[in-house]
Design a protein around this motif. Structure first.
Motif, short mmCIF file in Angstrom:
data_model
loop_
_atom_site.label_atom_id
_atom_site.label_comp_id
_atom_site.label_asym_id
_atom_site.label_seq_id
_atom_site.Cartn_x
_atom_site.Cartn_y
_atom_site.Cartn_z
N THR A 299 0.77 15.56 -13.54
CA THR A 299 -0.60 15.02 -13.55
C THR A 299 -1.08 14.71 -12.13
OG1 THR A 299 0.26 12.77 -13.84
CG2 THR A 299 -0.32 14.00 -15.85
N ALA A 300 -0.44 15.32 -11.15
CA ALA A 300 -0.75 15.01 -9.75
C ALA A 300 -2.14 15.48 -9.36
CB ALA A 300 0.30 15.64 -8.83
N SER A 301 -2.86 14.63 -8.67
CA SER A 301 -4.17 14.99 -8.11
C SER A 301 -3.96 15.70 -6.78
CB SER A 301 -5.00 13.72 -7.89
OG SER A 301 -4.38 12.92 -6.88
N ASN A 302 -5.04 16.23 -6.24
CA ASN A 302 -4.94 16.87 -4.92
C ASN A 302 -4.49 15.86 -3.87
OD1 ASN A 302 -5.69 19.47 -5.72
ND2 ASN A 302 -7.89 19.03 -5.50
N TYR A 303 -4.99 14.62 -4.02
CA TYR A 303 -4.59 13.57 -3.07
C TYR A 303 -3.08 13.30 -3.17
CZ TYR A 303 -4.29 8.98 -0.84
OH TYR A 303 -3.95 7.93 -0.02
N ASN A 304 -2.57 13.21 -4.41
CA ASN A 304 -1.13 13.02 -4.62
C ASN A 304 -0.35 14.13 -3.92
OD1 ASN A 304 -1.55 11.94 -8.07
ND2 ASN A 304 -1.50 10.71 -6.21
N LYS A 305 -0.80 15.36 -4.06
CA LYS A 305 -0.09 16.50 -3.49
C LYS A 305 -0.11 16.46 -1.96
CE LYS A 305 -1.03 19.46 -7.49
NZ LYS A 305 -1.79 20.63 -8.00
N LEU A 306 -1.22 16.02 -1.39
CA LEU A 306 -1.30 15.87 0.06
C LEU A 306 -0.34 14.80 0.56
CD1 LEU A 306 -5.17 16.10 0.67
CD2 LEU A 306 -3.44 17.74 1.44
N ILE A 307 -0.28 13.70 -0.18
CA ILE A 307 0.66 12.62 0.18
C ILE A 307 2.09 13.14 0.18
CG2 ILE A 307 1.69 10.45 -0.62
CD1 ILE A 307 -0.94 10.02 0.82
N THR B 109 0.82 -1.21 0.00
CA THR B 109 0.00 0.00 0.00
C THR B 109 0.86 1.26 0.00
OG1 THR B 109 -1.83 -1.10 1.13
CG2 THR B 109 -1.74 1.31 1.30
N LEU B 110 1.89 1.28 0.81
CA LEU B 110 2.78 2.44 0.87
C LEU B 110 3.46 2.68 -0.47
CD1 LEU B 110 4.50 2.03 4.38
CD2 LEU B 110 2.49 3.38 3.78
N LEU B 111 3.99 1.61 -1.07
CA LEU B 111 4.68 1.76 -2.35
C LEU B 111 3.73 2.24 -3.45
CD1 LEU B 111 6.98 -1.42 -2.37
CD2 LEU B 111 7.69 0.96 -2.11
N SER B 112 2.54 1.69 -3.48
CA SER B 112 1.56 2.09 -4.49
C SER B 112 1.21 3.57 -4.36
CB SER B 112 0.29 1.24 -4.34
OG SER B 112 -0.71 1.68 -5.23
N THR B 113 0.98 3.99 -3.13
CA THR B 113 0.59 5.38 -2.88
C THR B 113 1.72 6.35 -3.19
OG1 THR B 113 -0.93 4.61 -1.15
CG2 THR B 113 -0.34 6.96 -1.15
N TYR B 114 2.91 6.02 -2.71
CA TYR B 114 4.04 6.94 -2.86
C TYR B 114 4.56 7.01 -4.30
CZ TYR B 114 4.28 6.72 2.28
OH TYR B 114 3.99 6.77 3.62
N THR B 115 4.65 5.86 -4.98
CA THR B 115 5.15 5.90 -6.36
C THR B 115 4.19 6.66 -7.27
OG1 THR B 115 4.17 3.70 -6.80
CG2 THR B 115 6.50 3.76 -6.17
N SER B 116 2.90 6.49 -7.05
CA SER B 116 1.92 7.22 -7.86
C SER B 116 2.05 8.72 -7.64
CB SER B 116 0.49 6.78 -7.51
OG SER B 116 0.28 5.43 -7.90
N ALA B 117 2.19 9.12 -6.38
CA ALA B 117 2.27 10.54 -6.07
C ALA B 117 3.53 11.16 -6.66
CB ALA B 117 2.24 10.74 -4.56
#
Length: 446
Positions: A392-400, A376-384
């Motif tokens: 192409t970062a989303s608001n969620y990506n930017k918060l992460i 889960t951590l790798l998926s979230t962090y690599t996407s962000a």
């Protein structure tokens, strides 16, 4: 290989040669290595990382930090004893160059202290979880954008290579990483090869790999300075620094005997097995009257453990000195304890530990949970990180990204560099911190 080169005091960025005879004996360069490691934030995180029993709340079970300290103590003794014998055999090392027996002890102690500094949370399953993310999980999508060796670094994520990265990588305000002596870096690197080809020979240094592609240039510099023997013309592979055998022996001694002790103290292994399995190793040193005078299980097992460690230290020193020439010419191809007269007993102890500790329900359940956390951590962090790089970062990506430390740079020019930064960050998380980050991402706790 020759000891004059192997004991190099050079550090990354040096412009002048460091001479042993010019060293301050009250703060020897090799001892500075130990200090830099123990005061580093990366080392401190080991206090909450799994050794055998994940997230154990008992006060006598070892963490990566206590294990590393114990390995360092055993390594220091091994280094000093070998150093004393080497100086008797090669007096010019002392008479001409000024080396002391404690030099060897300081190098091995520092390398042993750092030997697990690159291990991710949740023990060895943490390494496998990172690898599985790229090999069979969401990270497979990156394969065609990486070289074969870069992708292999990720699919077979190696704590030893990550440790070399932590010790040497440039960071803002910290060029050259911890700037350890090259002698200590050489002794630290048990597997002086790159990730491909995988296990090309049965030589012990080919069992795993010791540096990522991102640190290839740094290791080349270390190997050249130390005069490590090149073992292949097709890929980067070298013979071990001789003192790496002592670091490995210290680790083997500690995890064999002390993990066994932990299993007994936890009730996973019967106390009677301690005397049965250790008796042949300590038959020349045990005093039955002392053993039976101890009133608690912990004290009795601790007494046997101390004697067993002492016997195996003596064995490792004898095997090293008997094979010094083969070690220096790169033809010694196994661990020191594999040549020990107690090798059969060691295998028996490891076998019962595997069956009763490493494969216990408690360990397996926590490792399963660890896979989910790390994925889960790798998926979230690599996407962000990658979405930010590609605009192409989303608001969620930017918060992460705001929640991550500044060392996770999103502007790294290559995908490989960005992925390695994320993996290194995850690897530095303690078990509890990784779980906390997982819960935050999942919205489990606020």
């Amino acid at each position: 290989m020759n000891w004059e080169q192997l004991l190099s005091l050079k550090r990354a960025g040096d412009t002048n040669k460091r001479i042993r005879k010019e060293q301050d004996e009250t703060r020897l360069g090799f001892e500075v290595d130990y200090d830099r490691i123990i005061f580093s934030s990366e080392f401190r995180s080991l206090q909450d990382k799994t050794q055998v029993i994940p997230l154990s709340k008992t006060d006598f079970v070892h963490t990566r930090l206590t294990h590393s300290l114990e390995v360092s103590v055993v390594g220091r003794t091994l280094g000093r004893r070998v150093g004393q014998k080497l100086l008797e055999k090669h007096p010019h090392l002392q008479n001409v160059y000024g080396h002391q027996a404690n030099d060897f002890g300081a190098i091995v102690a520092a390398a042993a202290l750092a030997h697990d500094i690159g291990n991710p949370p949740f023990g060895h399953s943490g390494e496998k979880a990172i690898g599985e993310f790229f090999k069979t999980g969401e990270g497979q999508k990156f394969k065609n954008q990486l070289t074969d060796k870069e992708y292999q670094d990720l699919c077979d994520f190696e704590g030893n290579a990550n440790g070399f990265k932590i010790l040497t990588q440039n960071r803002a305000g910290r060029p050259g990483g911890l700037r350890l002596s090259y002698a200590t870096l050489g002794a630290f690197t048990k597997y002086p090869k790159e990730s491909l080809p995988t296990k090309p020979t049965n030589y012990i240094a080919d069992k795993k790999y010791g540096f990522f592609q991102s640190e290839k240039e740094a290791f080349t510099d270390v190997a050249k300075e130390l005069g490590l023997l090149k073992r292949s013309e097709k890929h980067m592979s070298f013979s071990r620094h001789p003192l790496a055998f002592l670091v490995e022996a210290a680790d083997d001694i500690c995890y064999t005997i002390i993990d066994f002790e932990d299993g007994i103290n936890l009730g996973l292994i019967q106390e009677e097995f301690a005397l049965e399995y250790l008796s042949k190793i300590i038959r020349n040193t045990i005093k039955p009257e002392n053993y039976y005078a101890l009133s608690t299980k912990e004290d009795r097992v601790g007494y046997l453990r101390a004697l067993a460690i002492g016997s195996l230290i003596n064995e490792a020193v004898d095997v090293f000195m008997a094979n010094e020439n083969a070690i220096l010419n790169g033809s010694f191809s196994c661990a020191l304890l594999d040549k020990s007269q107690y090798s059969a007993q060691i295998k028996d102890i490891i076998k019962i530990s595997v069956e009763n500790i490493y494969q216990s329900t408690e360990v397996i359940d926590k490792e399963i949970a660890g896979y989910g956390v790390i994925s889960t951590l790798l998926s979230t962090y690599t996407s962000a990180v990658n979405n930010m790089f590609n605009n192409t970062a989303s608001n969620y990506n930017k918060l992460i990204l705001k929640s991550l430390p500044k060392v996770i740079e999103t502007n790294k020019p290559t995908l490989y560099q960005r992925l390695m930064r994320v993996c290194c960050h995850v690897s530095l998380l303690s078990d509890s911190k990784a779980i906390l980050e997982y819960k935050k991402i999942k919205g489990i706790e606020f």
